[in-house]
Design a protein around this motif. Structure first.
Motif, short mmCIF file in Angstrom:
data_model
loop_
_atom_site.label_atom_id
_atom_site.label_comp_id
_atom_site.label_asym_id
_atom_site.label_seq_id
_atom_site.Cartn_x
_atom_site.Cartn_y
_atom_site.Cartn_z
N GLU A 149 38.84 -65.70 -47.65
CA GLU A 149 38.20 -64.82 -48.62
C GLU A 149 38.13 -63.37 -48.11
N LEU A 150 37.93 -63.20 -46.82
CA LEU A 150 37.89 -61.85 -46.25
C LEU A 150 39.27 -61.18 -46.34
N VAL A 151 40.31 -61.94 -46.06
CA VAL A 151 41.67 -61.38 -46.19
C VAL A 151 41.93 -60.98 -47.64
N ARG A 152 41.53 -61.85 -48.57
CA ARG A 152 41.70 -61.53 -49.99
C ARG A 152 40.90 -60.28 -50.35
N TYR A 153 39.65 -60.22 -49.86
CA TYR A 153 38.76 -59.11 -50.17
C TYR A 153 39.32 -57.77 -49.68
N ILE A 154 39.88 -57.77 -48.49
CA ILE A 154 40.45 -56.54 -47.95
C ILE A 154 41.59 -56.06 -48.85
N GLY A 155 42.42 -56.98 -49.31
CA GLY A 155 43.48 -56.61 -50.25
C GLY A 155 42.92 -56.16 -51.58
N TRP A 156 41.87 -56.83 -52.04
CA TRP A 156 41.25 -56.46 -53.32
C TRP A 156 40.72 -55.04 -53.28
N ARG A 157 40.15 -54.62 -52.17
CA ARG A 157 39.58 -53.27 -52.08
C ARG A 157 40.65 -52.22 -52.37
N THR A 158 41.85 -52.46 -51.88
CA THR A 158 42.94 -51.52 -52.13
C THR A 158 43.43 -51.62 -53.58
#
Length: 226
Positions: A55-64
């Motif tokens: 979820e953190l990896v997904r979240y980091i991508g989502w922020r961009t």
């Protein structure tokens, strides 16, 4: 709901997760990914380390992808919502958490664009997060439904807001106070509540306006008569 400090086990897992993120190829960590952020995701994933990492990896991508990292650049897309004072920021509750006041009667479901509202929701959440205590990253919200009509309900926008909050800002909402909800809103709430994680749903409280000062000092409450 007050912040509960991390246990020794949680702290150890947070450090392991941060190291994994640092070592993940092509993953750019920013200042937004604090140890408290990682702890929030760990708790949001019910303590499951592998799920929290994913979820953190997904979240980091989502922020961009979502523009969250540069949300201030997108303000012109929803400036009218700030001008209308659909939501008011800058206040704190009795637990010194930043609080947003939202006014349902200022929203008309016949006059909105989905992307406009998506950016607006992200802006509100990012602003609250920036103003929160970095030791817990929590905030509160107050929704004034005293002049609620069915024109103020937009299930598409609400679902987007819930998904953004629960998926990308887990364990940040300390309390959501719904003020002076009319009887007609009970039917709307019956539709909305199942979309909420049980933990989030338990943070929602229906109150009368006379009870608001139990949670927010009088000088921190903006006028409801605008």
């Amino acid at each position: 709901m007050p912040f509960i400090p991390a246990t020794d086990e949680e702290n150890a897992t947070v450090k392991e997760l941060r190291q994994r993120l640092v070592e993940t190829p092509d993953l750019q960590l920013t200042d937004h990914i604090t140890e408290i952020t990682i702890l929030r995701f760990l708790r949001g994933c019910k303590g499951k380390s592998e799920k929290a990492y994913t979820e953190l990896v997904r979240y980091i991508g989502w922020r961009t992808e979502s523009g969250a990292d540069i949300i201030d650049d997108h303000v012109p897309k929803f400036q009218r919502r700030l001008d209308e004072k659909l939501a008011i920021l800058g206040n704190v509750d009795k637990e010194n958490r930043p609080v947003v006041f939202a006014f349902a009667h200022k929203f008309d479901n016949r006059d909105r664009e989905i992307e406009e509202m998506r950016y607006f929701i992200i802006y509100i959440l990012e602003t609250l997060l920036r103003r929160s205590n970095p030791e817990h990253e929590m905030f509160a919200a107050v929704a004034d439904l005293s002049r609620f009509t069915m024109r103020a309900i937009d299930y598409d926008v609400i679902k987007i807001g819930i998904n953004i909050l629960q998926g990308n800002y887990p364990d940040t909402l300390g309390k959501l106070l719904i003020v002076d909800a009319p009887l007609i809103f009970s039917a709307c709430w019956a539709i909305i509540r199942p979309w909420l994680d049980p933990v989030t749903a338990n943070k929602v409280q229906f109150i009368r306006r006379s009870q608001l000062e139990d949670f927010v000092d009088a000088e921190q409450i903006p006028s409801f008569d605008v």
